[in-house]
Motif scaffolding. Structure first.
Motif, mmCIF file in Angstrom:
data_model
loop_
_atom_site.group_PDB
_atom_site.id
_atom_site.type_symbol
_atom_site.label_atom_id
_atom_site.label_comp_id
_atom_site.label_asym_id
_atom_site.label_seq_id
_atom_site.Cartn_x
_atom_site.Cartn_y
_atom_site.Cartn_z
ATOM 1 N N SER A 1 -6.533 11.259 -2.577
ATOM 2 C CA SER A 1 -6.861 10.776 -3.922
ATOM 3 C C SER A 1 -7.464 9.379 -3.858
ATOM 4 N N SER A 2 -8.307 9.040 -4.834
ATOM 5 C CA SER A 2 -9.029 7.772 -4.856
ATOM 6 C C SER A 2 -8.243 6.690 -5.597
ATOM 7 N N HIS A 3 -8.302 5.466 -5.086
ATOM 8 C CA HIS A 3 -7.601 4.331 -5.676
ATOM 9 C C HIS A 3 -8.450 3.081 -5.524
ATOM 10 N N TYR B 1 0.833 -1.207 0.000
ATOM 11 C CA TYR B 1 0.000 0.000 0.000
ATOM 12 C C TYR B 1 0.868 1.257 0.000
ATOM 13 N N TYR C 1 3.103 1.596 -3.176
ATOM 14 C CA TYR C 1 2.267 1.937 -4.328
ATOM 15 C C TYR C 1 2.004 3.442 -4.368
ATOM 16 N N LEU C 2 1.755 4.037 -3.192
ATOM 17 C CA LEU C 2 1.500 5.477 -3.141
ATOM 18 C C LEU C 2 2.783 6.296 -3.262
ATOM 19 N N ASN D 1 -12.249 0.176 -2.866
ATOM 20 C CA ASN D 1 -12.020 1.587 -3.141
ATOM 21 C C ASN D 1 -11.493 2.242 -1.873
ATOM 22 N N LYS E 1 -9.230 5.929 -0.215
ATOM 23 C CA LYS E 1 -8.619 7.238 -0.416
ATOM 24 C C LYS E 1 -7.253 7.259 0.250
ATOM 25 N N SER E 2 -6.292 7.827 -0.453
ATOM 26 C CA SER E 2 -4.938 7.929 0.063
ATOM 27 C C SER E 2 -4.913 8.729 1.357
#
Length: 376
Positions: A121-123, A62, A65-66, A113, A115-116
């Motif tokens: 931001s949505s992921h 996680y 990835y961000l 779904n 949010k960071s």
């Protein structure tokens, strides 16, 4: 990956083994320092290798990835090259982080779904793209995408979540078979047992995970707030079902006492942020008990931090000096405490291994638990 059992303890279920990958041999039982964002917080890689000396560390899908993002990691040639680490790495799948984002995520059959936590931001994570991300990160051991349930958890929710985790596992395996290795070495895949603290669900999940025939297996969803005795009960149930000839990894556990008790139940691999997080708050783990170095009692104690410690900080610095660094809010204090705690955790699991091989683990473990359960 190859796993070989070297010795089983005659008075408990503890095991000593060796797990070999393309990046070297991991002697078990083992504790994996947590390097969440390609860094074990506060520790140089050179100190990590030369002083703490773990066979394997953990990275987090996680967070990686961000930041820095999979594009940068791929350009670097994978996480090993990016962070300058030539030993083993295990990545968890992000399932626990998704669990911890309970206010900023929505779980459905297709995936999650979220949010960071960085910028909102949505992921979207699915079993398939989490496998793709872990291929790019390039860890030696990668984990299935699962849902980690909270504690307490209603039975029906835990049951639905467990079955979804099993369906996600099937999707992980199916997709992983289509993805070639990226950097010239192989990756091993571990599925994760779930089921909260319900005996029947843990048995059912362990049987399903065992049937997959993966190279190793993990136990998730524990150390999330349940009493220690419930953790041990669930771990014992699962270890009795998971295959003996495969490594068993208990995720996110725990205190030094938790680790010894779970080794006695047949667990081989551990990770936890506790030694580093507690170090930054001035809590030092030792074989004789826990020290709060911020206490005034250490102000004029010029004895070494830990005469039994295995790292240079343990004998080169005094308790009084380390207390001064914390009182002055000097970051060096947090670094010293972190190196000490990680060194102690590695000493603990390696001594446990020695005692298993020597045949007196159970007696040593009982004595150590009594000693460590003290506030100094």
């Amino acid at each position: 990956m190859e796993f070989t059992l070297k010795q089983k303890d005659s008075k408990s279920k503890a095991r000593a083994g060796e797990l070999s990958t393309d990046h070297g041999t991991i002697q078990t039982p083992i504790f994996m320092p947590v390097g969440t964002v390609a860094s074990v917080k506060g520790v140089h890689q050179r100190e990590l290798k030369d002083e703490i000396n773990p066979d394997v560390i953990l990275g987090n899908t996680y967070h990686l990835y961000l930041r820095p993002g999979i594009e940068i990691l791929e350009q670097a040639g994978g996480l090993h090259k990016f962070m300058g680490w030539d030993r083993n790495i295990l990545t968890d799948s992000g399932g626990y982080q998704v669990y911890s984002l309970s206010g900023n995520r929505k779980i459905k059959e297709e995936g999650v779904n979220f949010k960071s936590h960085i910028d909102g931001s949505s992921h979207f994570f699915t079993p398939e793209n989490v496998m793709e991300i872990q291929r790019v990160i390039g860890a030696d051991i990668i984990m299935a995408f699962d849902e980690c349930t909270p504690y307490p958890c209603e039975y029906n929710y835990a049951k639905r979540s467990m079955h979804m985790t099993h369906r996600w596992l099937d999707r992980c395996i199916s997709h992983l078979e289509k993805l070639p290795f990226k950097y010239g070495y192989s990756q091993s895949f571990f599925p994760i047992v779930q089921g909260s603290t319900y005996k029947d669900l843990r048995k059912q999940s362990a049987e399903y995970i065992a049937s997959v025939g993966a190279e190793g297996n993990a136990i998730g969803g524990l150390s999330v707030g349940e009493p220690a005795e419930e953790m041990y009960e669930m771990a014992e149930i699962v270890c009795d079902i998971l295959p003996e000839d495969k490594p068993r990894y208990l995720m996110g556990v725990g205190t030094p006492i938790n680790i010894l008790e779970n080794i006695a139940l047949g667990v081989d691999m551990f990770d936890c942020v506790m030694p580093t997080r507690n170090a930054r708050n001035g809590m030092l783990f030792t074989a004789h008990g826990t020290i709060n170095i911020k206490n005034k009692k250490w102000e004029a104690d010029f004895s070494p931090i830990d005469e039994m410690g295995i790292t240079f900080v343990d004998t080169e610095y005094s308790k009084a000096y380390l207390r001064h660094l914390f009182a002055a809010n000097e970051y060096l204090g947090k670094q010293i405490a972190t190196i000490h705690n990680l060194g102690f955790y590695l000493w603990l699991v390696r001594t446990a291994r020695e005692r298993i091989l020597a045949g007196d683990f159970q007696e040593w473990k009982t004595n150590m638990v009594q000693q460590m359960d003290k506030r100094l």
